[in-house]
Motif scaffolding. Structure first.
Motif, short mmCIF file in Angstrom:
data_model
loop_
_atom_site.label_atom_id
_atom_site.label_comp_id
_atom_site.label_asym_id
_atom_site.label_seq_id
_atom_site.Cartn_x
_atom_site.Cartn_y
_atom_site.Cartn_z
N CYS A 1 4.74 -15.69 26.51
CA CYS A 1 5.28 -15.72 28.04
C CYS A 1 4.40 -14.91 28.72
CB CYS A 1 6.57 -15.55 28.08
SG CYS A 1 7.06 -15.64 29.80
N GLN A 2 3.61 -15.50 29.93
CA GLN A 2 2.79 -14.86 30.74
C GLN A 2 3.51 -14.19 31.94
OE1 GLN A 2 -0.60 -14.23 29.57
NE2 GLN A 2 0.52 -14.94 27.67
N ALA A 3 4.61 -14.47 32.09
CA ALA A 3 5.41 -14.23 33.38
C ALA A 3 5.19 -12.65 33.54
CB ALA A 3 6.79 -14.38 33.31
N LYS A 4 5.04 -12.00 34.87
CA LYS A 4 4.66 -10.68 35.03
C LYS A 4 5.89 -9.86 34.80
CE LYS A 4 1.10 -11.84 38.41
NZ LYS A 4 0.79 -11.64 39.63
N HIS A 5 7.28 -10.42 34.88
CA HIS A 5 8.29 -9.65 34.77
C HIS A 5 9.73 -10.65 34.19
CE1 HIS A 5 10.36 -11.20 38.19
NE2 HIS A 5 9.10 -11.07 38.80
N ALA A 6 10.56 -10.09 33.66
CA ALA A 6 11.53 -10.84 33.09
C ALA A 6 12.58 -10.88 33.60
CB ALA A 6 11.73 -10.43 31.70
N VAL A 7 12.69 -10.38 34.98
CA VAL A 7 14.10 -10.39 35.65
C VAL A 7 13.99 -11.81 36.34
CG1 VAL A 7 15.18 -9.48 37.59
CG2 VAL A 7 13.79 -7.99 36.33
N ARG A 8 15.50 -12.30 36.07
CA ARG A 8 15.80 -13.69 36.68
C ARG A 8 17.32 -13.60 36.87
NH1 ARG A 8 11.09 -13.45 36.50
NH2 ARG A 8 9.57 -15.00 35.91
N GLU A 9 17.72 -14.49 37.72
CA GLU A 9 19.07 -14.50 37.97
C GLU A 9 19.54 -16.06 37.81
OE1 GLU A 9 22.07 -14.70 41.92
OE2 GLU A 9 19.98 -14.26 42.27
N VAL A 10 20.44 -16.06 36.67
CA VAL A 10 21.21 -17.27 36.44
C VAL A 10 22.42 -17.33 37.23
CG1 VAL A 10 22.35 -18.25 34.39
CG2 VAL A 10 20.31 -17.31 33.96
N ARG A 11 22.50 -18.49 38.12
CA ARG A 11 23.42 -18.61 38.91
C ARG A 11 24.78 -19.33 38.44
NH1 ARG A 11 19.59 -21.53 43.25
NH2 ARG A 11 18.34 -19.77 44.08
N SER A 12 24.42 -20.22 37.31
CA SER A 12 25.57 -20.83 36.61
C SER A 12 25.10 -21.27 35.30
CB SER A 12 26.04 -21.97 37.51
OG SER A 12 25.20 -23.00 37.51
#
Length: 265
Positions: A161-172
């Motif tokens: 994975c090339q994303a710069k960071h792994a912080v994400r929000e799962v809403r549901s």
């Protein structure tokens, strides 16, 4: 120069993914080829999120610029007549010049479909993950609660994975259906890491099989270690259902919107 937004549906079975690749047909190449025939010129198409080989879509969003002015029905009925049977335009509309299908996204919803019949299903083999062992659906529902909210999802990202960071929000994250039949995992969030949804599903299925306790999911999330999580669910069960937009780009906060180099699916 007008900018057009297309909402797409496709069966990803024979495609190598969204992005143009030398090893086989891609959704992007098929769409650009159809547009070239419709417009009489080559255009470059940008999407809301790259899907992997075998992954399907009911609401993928793509956009492009063209100097030609055509009625919107030309991009639906006309273009659909030029596209392969496993790719279609659901709707078309003109959008502001600055519209970016990825950076303007305020969230996406994915559905992962699983067949839990005791025997294999010829009709579901290309659209579902077939898991023959009985699943405890209620246990998976309870375990899914641990994944809600804003977290570092490093434990659920692909190794490349090339994303710069792994912080994400799962809403549901809801688990629909029942053991012995069709089960669906419906996940909505601000953005997703490469293979994130498939890794979430693979981890919850470990709980459903009784191999892991429900609290283990929270431990995996806290570990930020991909090796602690369950296997990656196969691609054919995944569908990009919808991409959500507002009147402009969302605030650029960590995890609040997609990274430009992010992969999904």
């Amino acid at each position: 120069m007008p900018r057009l937004k297309l909402t797409l549906e496709y069966d990803g079975t024979r495609f190598v993914g969204w992005q143009v690749q030398p090893n086989g047909p891609s959704v992007q190449a098929a769409l650009e080829d159809g547009l070239a025939r419709l417009l009489g010129e080559q255009v470059s198409v940008f999407c809301a999120g790259r899907t992997d080989s075998g992954v399907h879509a009911a609401g993928q969003v793509a956009c492009f610029d063209t100097p030609r002015v055509l009625p919107m029905k030309a991009y639906v009925r006309g273009l659909n007549g030029l596209l392969p049977d496993d790719l279609a335009v659901v709707s078309a509309m003109e959008v502001p010049e600055g519209f970016d299908p990825r950076r303007w996204s305020r969230g996406k919803r994915y559905r992962y479909r699983l067949s839990n019949r005791a025997t294999r299903s010829p009709l579901r083999r290309l659209t579902h993950w077939e898991v023959f062992a009985p699943l405890d659906v209620d246990a998976m529902r309870r375990a899914a609660v641990h994944l809600l909210g804003r977290h570092d999802f490093s434990a659920f990202r692909a190794a490349d994975c090339q994303a710069k960071h792994a912080v994400r929000e799962v809403r549901s994250l809801t688990v629909e259906g029942q053991s012995g039949d069709e089960v669906s995992f419906v996940v909505e969030g601000t953005a997703f890491l490469k293979h994130m949804v498939r890794n979430l599903v693979g981890t919850l299925v470990e709980v459903g099989k009784g191999r892991r306790p429900e609290a283990w999911v929270a431990e995996v999330l806290a570990s930020r270690n991909r090796k602690r999580a369950g296997p990656t669910a196969p691609p054919q069960g995944l569908v990009m259902e919808e991409v959500f937009y507002g009147d402009g780009p969302p605030p650029r906060t960590p995890g609040g919107s997609a990274d430009a180099d992010e992969d999904e699916g």
